[in-house]
Design an enzyme around this catalytic site. Structure first.
Site, mmCIF file in Angstrom:
data_model
loop_
_atom_site.group_PDB
_atom_site.id
_atom_site.type_symbol
_atom_site.label_atom_id
_atom_site.label_comp_id
_atom_site.label_asym_id
_atom_site.label_seq_id
_atom_site.Cartn_x
_atom_site.Cartn_y
_atom_site.Cartn_z
ATOM 1 N N ARG A 148 38.731 39.716 -35.421
ATOM 2 C CA ARG A 148 38.107 41.006 -35.122
ATOM 3 C C ARG A 148 37.692 41.111 -33.651
ATOM 4 N NH1 ARG A 148 36.084 43.002 -40.522
ATOM 5 N NH2 ARG A 148 34.990 44.680 -39.515
ATOM 6 N N TYR A 151 38.714 43.843 -31.018
ATOM 7 C CA TYR A 151 38.020 45.125 -31.155
ATOM 8 C C TYR A 151 36.561 44.982 -30.716
ATOM 9 C CZ TYR A 151 36.469 49.461 -33.481
ATOM 10 O OH TYR A 151 35.941 50.703 -33.775
ATOM 11 N N GLU A 153 34.844 42.581 -29.020
ATOM 12 C CA GLU A 153 34.566 42.202 -27.625
ATOM 13 C C GLU A 153 35.099 43.251 -26.658
ATOM 14 O OE1 GLU A 153 32.406 40.175 -27.110
ATOM 15 O OE2 GLU A 153 32.634 38.261 -28.138
ATOM 16 N N LYS A 155 35.103 46.463 -27.217
ATOM 17 C CA LYS A 155 34.092 47.530 -27.227
ATOM 18 C C LYS A 155 32.813 47.086 -26.520
ATOM 19 C CE LYS A 155 35.929 50.944 -29.759
ATOM 20 N NZ LYS A 155 36.023 52.344 -29.321
ATOM 21 N N VAL A 193 38.033 50.961 -46.160
ATOM 22 C CA VAL A 193 37.622 50.863 -47.566
ATOM 23 C C VAL A 193 37.615 52.216 -48.273
ATOM 24 C CG1 VAL A 193 35.108 50.924 -47.136
ATOM 25 C CG2 VAL A 193 36.026 49.689 -49.103
ATOM 26 N N PHE A 197 40.119 52.848 -51.406
ATOM 27 C CA PHE A 197 39.565 53.031 -52.768
ATOM 28 C C PHE A 197 39.936 54.404 -53.326
ATOM 29 C CE2 PHE A 197 35.802 49.754 -52.636
ATOM 30 C CZ PHE A 197 36.719 48.740 -52.419
ATOM 31 N N ARG A 217 27.874 48.398 -46.623
ATOM 32 C CA ARG A 217 28.157 49.294 -45.508
ATOM 33 C C ARG A 217 27.342 50.563 -45.742
ATOM 34 N NH1 ARG A 217 30.235 45.163 -44.247
ATOM 35 N NH2 ARG A 217 32.262 44.796 -43.255
ATOM 36 N N ASP A 279 34.174 38.981 -41.875
ATOM 37 C CA ASP A 279 33.792 40.276 -42.453
ATOM 38 C C ASP A 279 32.257 40.372 -42.495
ATOM 39 O OD1 ASP A 279 35.525 42.364 -44.318
ATOM 40 O OD2 ASP A 279 33.417 42.268 -44.898
ATOM 41 N N ARG A 283 25.454 45.942 -43.262
ATOM 42 C CA ARG A 283 25.430 46.828 -42.098
ATOM 43 C C ARG A 283 24.674 48.115 -42.460
ATOM 44 N NH1 ARG A 283 31.034 48.134 -40.071
ATOM 45 N NH2 ARG A 283 30.997 46.136 -39.003
HETATM 46 P P1 NAD Z 1 41.769 56.785 -35.272
HETATM 47 O O1 NAD Z 1 42.642 55.597 -35.303
HETATM 48 O O2 NAD Z 1 41.988 57.856 -36.296
HETATM 49 O O3 NAD Z 1 41.806 57.478 -33.852
HETATM 50 C C1 NAD Z 1 42.020 56.782 -32.642
HETATM 51 C C2 NAD Z 1 42.943 57.598 -31.760
HETATM 52 O O4 NAD Z 1 43.158 56.911 -30.520
HETATM 53 C C3 NAD Z 1 44.328 57.801 -32.383
HETATM 54 O O5 NAD Z 1 44.707 59.156 -32.311
HETATM 55 C C4 NAD Z 1 45.252 56.903 -31.541
HETATM 56 O O6 NAD Z 1 46.573 57.357 -31.497
HETATM 57 C C5 NAD Z 1 44.544 56.953 -30.195
HETATM 58 N N1 NAD Z 1 44.835 55.814 -29.323
HETATM 59 C C6 NAD Z 1 44.816 54.484 -29.643
HETATM 60 N N2 NAD Z 1 45.124 53.739 -28.569
HETATM 61 C C7 NAD Z 1 45.332 54.610 -27.539
HETATM 62 C C8 NAD Z 1 45.691 54.450 -26.173
HETATM 63 N N3 NAD Z 1 45.893 53.237 -25.641
HETATM 64 N N4 NAD Z 1 45.846 55.562 -25.415
HETATM 65 C C9 NAD Z 1 45.670 56.798 -25.939
HETATM 66 N N5 NAD Z 1 45.335 57.009 -27.223
HETATM 67 C C10 NAD Z 1 45.157 55.923 -28.011
HETATM 68 O O7 NAD Z 1 40.260 56.259 -35.358
HETATM 69 P P2 NAD Z 1 38.886 57.058 -35.472
HETATM 70 O O8 NAD Z 1 38.218 56.626 -36.715
HETATM 71 O O9 NAD Z 1 39.072 58.488 -35.209
HETATM 72 O O10 NAD Z 1 38.064 56.396 -34.268
HETATM 73 C C11 NAD Z 1 37.866 57.066 -33.039
HETATM 74 C C12 NAD Z 1 36.973 56.230 -32.148
HETATM 75 O O11 NAD Z 1 35.708 56.019 -32.784
HETATM 76 C C13 NAD Z 1 37.543 54.846 -31.823
HETATM 77 O O12 NAD Z 1 37.237 54.534 -30.478
HETATM 78 C C14 NAD Z 1 36.778 53.933 -32.762
HETATM 79 O O13 NAD Z 1 36.671 52.630 -32.249
HETATM 80 C C15 NAD Z 1 35.434 54.630 -32.851
HETATM 81 N N6 NAD Z 1 34.732 54.306 -34.103
HETATM 82 C C16 NAD Z 1 35.103 54.853 -35.296
HETATM 83 C C17 NAD Z 1 34.424 54.507 -36.460
HETATM 84 C C18 NAD Z 1 34.768 55.102 -37.805
HETATM 85 O O14 NAD Z 1 34.148 54.747 -38.809
HETATM 86 N N7 NAD Z 1 35.709 56.019 -37.918
HETATM 87 C C19 NAD Z 1 33.354 53.592 -36.411
HETATM 88 C C20 NAD Z 1 33.023 53.036 -35.181
HETATM 89 C C21 NAD Z 1 33.695 53.409 -34.030
HETATM 90 N N1 UDP Z 2 37.126 46.297 -48.202
HETATM 91 C C1 UDP Z 2 37.426 46.017 -49.535
HETATM 92 N N2 UDP Z 2 38.613 46.485 -50.020
HETATM 93 C C2 UDP Z 2 39.491 47.207 -49.291
HETATM 94 C C3 UDP Z 2 39.174 47.490 -47.932
HETATM 95 C C4 UDP Z 2 37.985 47.003 -47.416
HETATM 96 O O1 UDP Z 2 36.644 45.379 -50.239
HETATM 97 O O2 UDP Z 2 40.538 47.599 -49.820
HETATM 98 C C5 UDP Z 2 35.829 45.825 -47.654
HETATM 99 C C6 UDP Z 2 35.937 45.008 -46.376
HETATM 100 O O3 UDP Z 2 36.151 43.642 -46.672
HETATM 101 C C7 UDP Z 2 34.585 45.285 -45.733
HETATM 102 C C8 UDP Z 2 34.246 46.705 -46.174
HETATM 103 O O4 UDP Z 2 35.069 46.966 -47.310
HETATM 104 O O5 UDP Z 2 33.621 44.412 -46.254
HETATM 105 C C9 UDP Z 2 34.506 47.753 -45.114
HETATM 106 O O6 UDP Z 2 35.810 47.575 -44.633
HETATM 107 P P1 UDP Z 2 36.478 48.554 -43.559
HETATM 108 O O7 UDP Z 2 37.777 47.933 -43.178
HETATM 109 O O8 UDP Z 2 36.502 49.953 -44.079
HETATM 110 O O9 UDP Z 2 35.474 48.599 -42.326
HETATM 111 P P2 UDP Z 2 34.653 47.506 -41.485
HETATM 112 O O10 UDP Z 2 34.787 46.144 -42.132
HETATM 113 O O11 UDP Z 2 35.259 47.553 -40.139
HETATM 114 O O12 UDP Z 2 33.264 48.012 -41.558
#
Ligand code: NAD
Ligand code: UDP
Ligand code: UDP
Length: 317
Positions: A148, A151, A153, A155, A193, A197, A217, A279, A283
């Site tokens: 992981r 992602y 480090e 960020k 997840v 699901f 979560r 994992d 959180r």
């Molecule tokens: P997502 O994968 O749906 O969207 C990410 C977008 O970035 C995609 O459209 C992808 O094509 C684009 N992308 C990836 N690498 C790129 C690059 N090198 N140049 C240009 N575009 C690029 O994910 P999301 O859930 O919409 O997440 C958006 C942002 O929010 C991300 O930075 C993610 O780390 C952050 N984030 C999301 C969550 C969440 O729960 N959804 C949680 C924490 C942080």
């Molecule tokens: N997870 C799970 N089954 C799945 C997908 C994820 O049990 O099919 C668990 C995973 O191990 C983690 C949690 O759900 O504990 C959230 O996972 P996700 O990948 O959505 O996000 P993150 O771990 O990055 O918070």
């Protein structure tokens, strides 16, 4: 001239074709801004922008943020980065480059333009946390060399860059630490997840719980999160963050599986699979800062948000 004319901005959203970015763009267009979406379409899709593309104030540019970008805008939202573990582990070197080189390029752009810049950081900066719930002052427990880490480090380094550009060059920054967010336009096969699901329950396939399902979560519905984004970006310059944005209602993964089965009326059974390395066991965001600085808190309970997400995912079954 109308008030809108004066308040209208040229806004750039990187990662705008993704789940969160496309919802953000819809809100920005509704506020009357010109929106430039910059995305390399790695995990995002033009399908998420079908409504936006009908608006003459919207423009799409296919571009990878690891390369320099010279455009003229008033405000930058940096969301580009794959967010689901299977996507960001697919090409880990590119993931770190996207976070780090992407941040440097977008900060360089913001510096040249004097533009306010938002960074989509993550609760993953806390790693597998020893402090619960997580306040912004907690420095985290992150493995620097695990699967992981590209992602987490990446960020963390992006946050470092944002705060150094702020201190060194006076940049106007907003750093949001986003906790697990779900809703329509999540990719149905992104492995996260909620999408897993719901898709498994709708198809009557076994629900895959990794480990014993006791890990927790806290799930935020996308509309709540985007409202938090907009309030943060409009807040005074001294409100830089880092700021947690998420829903503090915490659930075990087993509880989520049971809810997905119940709400879809599915006959799916539950199967156990091995827990992935590093994992996080728990959180939950401490959102005291967002409550105080933005007057913001989520309003959509998990059950209600899941109903709307299930309705969206039905088209893929
Ligand atoms: P997502 O994968 O749906 O969207 C990410 C977008 O970035 C995609 O459209 C992808 O094509 C684009 N992308 C990836 N690498 C790129 C690059 N090198 N140049 C240009 N575009 C690029 O994910 P999301 O859930 O919409 O997440 C958006 C942002 O929010 C991300 O930075 C993610 O780390 C952050 N984030 C999301 C969550 C969440 O729960 N959804 C949680 C924490 C942080
Ligand atoms: N997870 C799970 N089954 C799945 C997908 C994820 O049990 O099919 C668990 C995973 O191990 C983690 C949690 O759900 O504990 C959230 O996972 P996700 O990948 O959505 O996000 P993150 O771990 O990055 O918070
Ligand atoms: N950059 C960019 N667009 C701009 C200005 C800069 O993409 O409009 C990139 C450029 O690649 C540069 C990086 O941002 O290397 C950092 O810019 P900064 O001005 O901070 O540093 P320097 O140019 O001195 O390396």
């Amino acid at each position: 001239m109308s008030r809108l004319y004066y308040s209208r901005k040229r806004v750039m959203v990187t990662g705008g074709a993704g789940f969160l970015g496309s919802h953000l763009i819809d809100r920005l267009l509704a506020e009357g801004h010109d929106v430039l979406c910059v995305d390399n379409l790695f995990t995002g899709s033009r399908d998420n922008l079908v409504e936006a593309a009908k608006n003459p104030n919207f423009e799409f540019m296919r571009h990878d943020v690891t390369w320099p970008l010279y455009v003229e805008v008033d405000e930058i939202w940096n969301l580009a980065c794959p967010a689901s573990p299977i996507h960001y582990q697919h090409d880990p070197v590119q993931t770190t480059k996207t976070s780090v080189h992407g941040a440097i390029n977008m900060l360089g752009l913001a510096k040249r333009l004097g533009a306010r810049i938002f960074q989509a950081s993550t609760s993953e900066v806390y790693g597998d946390p020893h402090v619960h719930p997580q306040p912004e002052g907690y420095w985290g427990n992150v493995n620097p060399i695990g699967p992981r880490s590209c992602y987490d480090e990446g960020k963390r380094c992006a946050e470092t860059l944002f705060f150094d550009y702020h201190r060194q060059h006076g940049l106007d920054i907003k750093v949001a630490r986003i906790f697990n967010t779900y809703g329509p336009r999540m990719h149905p096969a992104d492995g996260r997840v909620v999408s897993n699901f719901v898709m498994q329950a709708l198809k009557g396939e076994p629900i895959t719980i990794y480990g014993d399902g006791s890990q927790t979560r806290s799930f935020c519905f996308v509309d709540d999160l985007i409202e938090g984004f907009l309030r943060f970006m409009k807040a005074p310059a001294e409100v830089t963050g880092p700021m947690n944005l998420g829903n503090p209602s915490e659930f075990t993964i087993l509880e989520l599986a049971e809810m997905a089965i119940r709400l879809t009326g599915s006959g799916s059974t539950i199967v156990r699979q091995p827990l992935p390395a590093d994992d996080p066991k728990q959180r939950q965001p401490d959102i005291a800062l967002a409550r105080k600085a933005l007057g913001w808190q989520p309003t959509v309970p998990l059950e209600q948000g899941l109903e709307r997400t299930i309705a969206y995912f039905k088209q893929f079954t």
